[in-house]
Design an enzyme around this catalytic site. Structure first.
Site, short mmCIF file in Angstrom:
data_model
loop_
_atom_site.label_atom_id
_atom_site.label_comp_id
_atom_site.label_asym_id
_atom_site.label_seq_id
_atom_site.Cartn_x
_atom_site.Cartn_y
_atom_site.Cartn_z
N HIS A 21 -2.91 -4.40 3.25
CA HIS A 21 -3.89 -3.71 4.10
C HIS A 21 -3.39 -3.42 5.51
O HIS A 21 -3.72 -2.38 6.05
CB HIS A 21 -5.22 -4.48 4.17
CG HIS A 21 -6.24 -3.86 5.09
ND1 HIS A 21 -6.85 -2.66 4.82
CD2 HIS A 21 -6.74 -4.27 6.28
CE1 HIS A 21 -7.69 -2.37 5.81
NE2 HIS A 21 -7.64 -3.33 6.70
N HIS A 75 -10.20 1.13 0.48
CA HIS A 75 -10.31 2.58 0.22
C HIS A 75 -10.58 2.89 -1.26
O HIS A 75 -10.42 4.04 -1.68
CB HIS A 75 -9.02 3.29 0.64
CG HIS A 75 -8.81 3.33 2.13
ND1 HIS A 75 -9.60 4.08 2.96
CD2 HIS A 75 -7.91 2.71 2.93
CE1 HIS A 75 -9.19 3.94 4.22
NE2 HIS A 75 -8.17 3.09 4.23
N HIS A 80 -6.44 -8.60 0.54
CA HIS A 80 -6.42 -7.32 1.25
C HIS A 80 -7.29 -7.48 2.49
O HIS A 80 -8.52 -7.33 2.44
CB HIS A 80 -6.96 -6.23 0.32
CG HIS A 80 -6.72 -4.85 0.81
ND1 HIS A 80 -5.53 -4.19 0.62
CD2 HIS A 80 -7.50 -3.99 1.50
CE1 HIS A 80 -5.59 -2.99 1.16
NE2 HIS A 80 -6.79 -2.86 1.71
N GLU A 120 -4.10 2.12 -2.69
CA GLU A 120 -5.36 2.54 -2.04
C GLU A 120 -5.22 3.68 -1.06
O GLU A 120 -6.20 4.32 -0.74
CB GLU A 120 -5.99 1.34 -1.32
CG GLU A 120 -5.24 0.92 -0.07
CD GLU A 120 -6.13 0.31 0.99
OE1 GLU A 120 -7.33 0.13 0.74
OE2 GLU A 120 -5.62 0.04 2.08
N ASN A 121 -3.98 3.96 -0.57
CA ASN A 121 -3.80 5.03 0.41
C ASN A 121 -3.00 6.20 -0.16
O ASN A 121 -2.45 7.02 0.58
CB ASN A 121 -3.08 4.51 1.66
CG ASN A 121 -3.76 3.33 2.29
OD1 ASN A 121 -3.29 2.20 2.17
ND2 ASN A 121 -4.88 3.56 2.94
N ASP A 126 0.80 -1.23 0.00
CA ASP A 126 0.00 0.00 0.00
C ASP A 126 0.83 1.28 0.00
O ASP A 126 1.59 1.54 0.95
CB ASP A 126 -0.92 0.05 1.23
CG ASP A 126 -1.71 -1.23 1.45
OD1 ASP A 126 -1.22 -2.32 1.09
OD2 ASP A 126 -2.83 -1.15 1.99
N HIS A 159 -0.32 -2.96 6.52
CA HIS A 159 0.76 -1.97 6.45
C HIS A 159 2.02 -2.34 7.22
O HIS A 159 2.92 -1.52 7.33
CB HIS A 159 0.27 -0.59 6.93
CG HIS A 159 -0.71 0.06 6.00
ND1 HIS A 159 -0.96 1.41 6.00
CD2 HIS A 159 -1.52 -0.45 5.04
CE1 HIS A 159 -1.88 1.70 5.08
NE2 HIS A 159 -2.24 0.57 4.49
#
Ligand SMILES: [Fe+2]
Ligand SMILES: [Fe+2]
Length: 279
Positions: A187, A70, A162, A41-42, A10, A189
């Site tokens: 997801h 996200h 994820h 996604e982030n 991510d 992290h």
């Protein structure tokens, strides 16, 4: 010749985007990947991905971008999801969810490369259901449904899971061992130390780790998270900026068996005092 694939975790905020842009040449030189992918996604201040960021990351060298829970936080991404071939949304969302649920990536042929062209890589992402914030369907059934739909016999497939829990990711890894080339988790992290090849040849890691600021709580400012957790007061979880790193895995996939023959973790410290962090 194996198919060489790098998949990064991510991308969080501008530190993550800049770290990925800075380190792609390093990755190219060191691992010589045929394809580089990342979860984006982030990317937009910690939540979602804008069209401009999508195009910049593609121009910087990402061949494909995946998304997670996200996915729709920046709704301007929807036309990109509907028209671009190299970006996907999670596959186990409701039927009417916008965007494609798998993508096919074709490695570029380079001068002097093998006479037999490298195979395509098919990529799909599924959301876990445990503690999921979106109404996701059964991820196991979603992969079972999509694999026979892919327009190639015996395709090389990378599945991204994820999900919040290590158990759900491991379970999907075992479920797909021998049926896909790799299962990689995202997801949470935080990179995990369990990169391995499962008994039937599927490369596996529970979490790639984020590409973003590691002096943080999962990419967010430490002071804000501590304020919230110690006082219960609202404190905006802005993206942190210290210790930007790029994390993921490097995979070698045998085109004949379509299984992973080598997997290793990637963790690169970016230099925030060099380009593109500073002009
Ligand atoms: Fe994330
Ligand atoms: Fe996520």
């Amino acid at each position: 010749m194996p198919l060489r694939v790098v998949m990064l975790g991510d991308i969080v905020g501008s530190p993550g985007r800049l770290a990925v842009m800075q380190q792609i040449p390093v990755i190219r030189q060191r691992w010589k990947p045929d394809l580089i992918l990342a979860n984006g996604e982030n990317a937009a201040a910690g939540s979602g991905l804008t069209p401009e960021q999508y195009h910049k990351l593609r121009a910087a060298g990402l061949d494909g971008i995946t998304l997670g829970d996200h996915v729709y936080k920046r709704d301007q991404i929807v036309p990109v999801l509907e028209t671009e071939q190299q970006i996907i949304r999670p596959a186990n969302l409701p039927t009417l969810a916008k965007g494609r649920s798998w993508m096919r990536l074709t490695p570029a042929s380079t001068p002097g490369s093998a006479p037999t062209p490298l195979p395509n890589l098919y990529v799909l992402t599924v959301l876990g259901r445990i503690f999921s914030s979106l109404p996701a369907d059964d991820p196991f059934a979603a992969v079972d449904r999509i694999l026979p739909e892919l327009p190639e016999r015996d395709p090389i497939v990378l599945v991204e899971v994820h999900a919040e829990t290590t158990s759900e990711k491991q379970a999907l890894g075992w479920y797909l061992d021998g049926r896909v080339a790799a299962v990689v988790g995202t997801h949470t992290h935080v990179p995990t130390a369990d990169a391995k090849i499962l008994p039937h040849g599927t490369g596996y890691i529970t979490d790639l780790g984020m590409s973003g600021p590691y002096e943080s709580v999962l990419g967010r400012r430490i002071d804000r998270v501590l304020t919230h957790m110690t006082t219960a007061m609202h404190a905006p979880f802005d993206v942190a900026d210290g210790d930007p790193r790029v994390c993921g895995v490097y995979l070698e996939i045998d085109p004949a068996s379509r299984r992973t023959t080598h997997i290793e973790r990637i963790e690169l410290k970016a230099d925030p005092h060099a380009r593109p962090f500073v002009a």
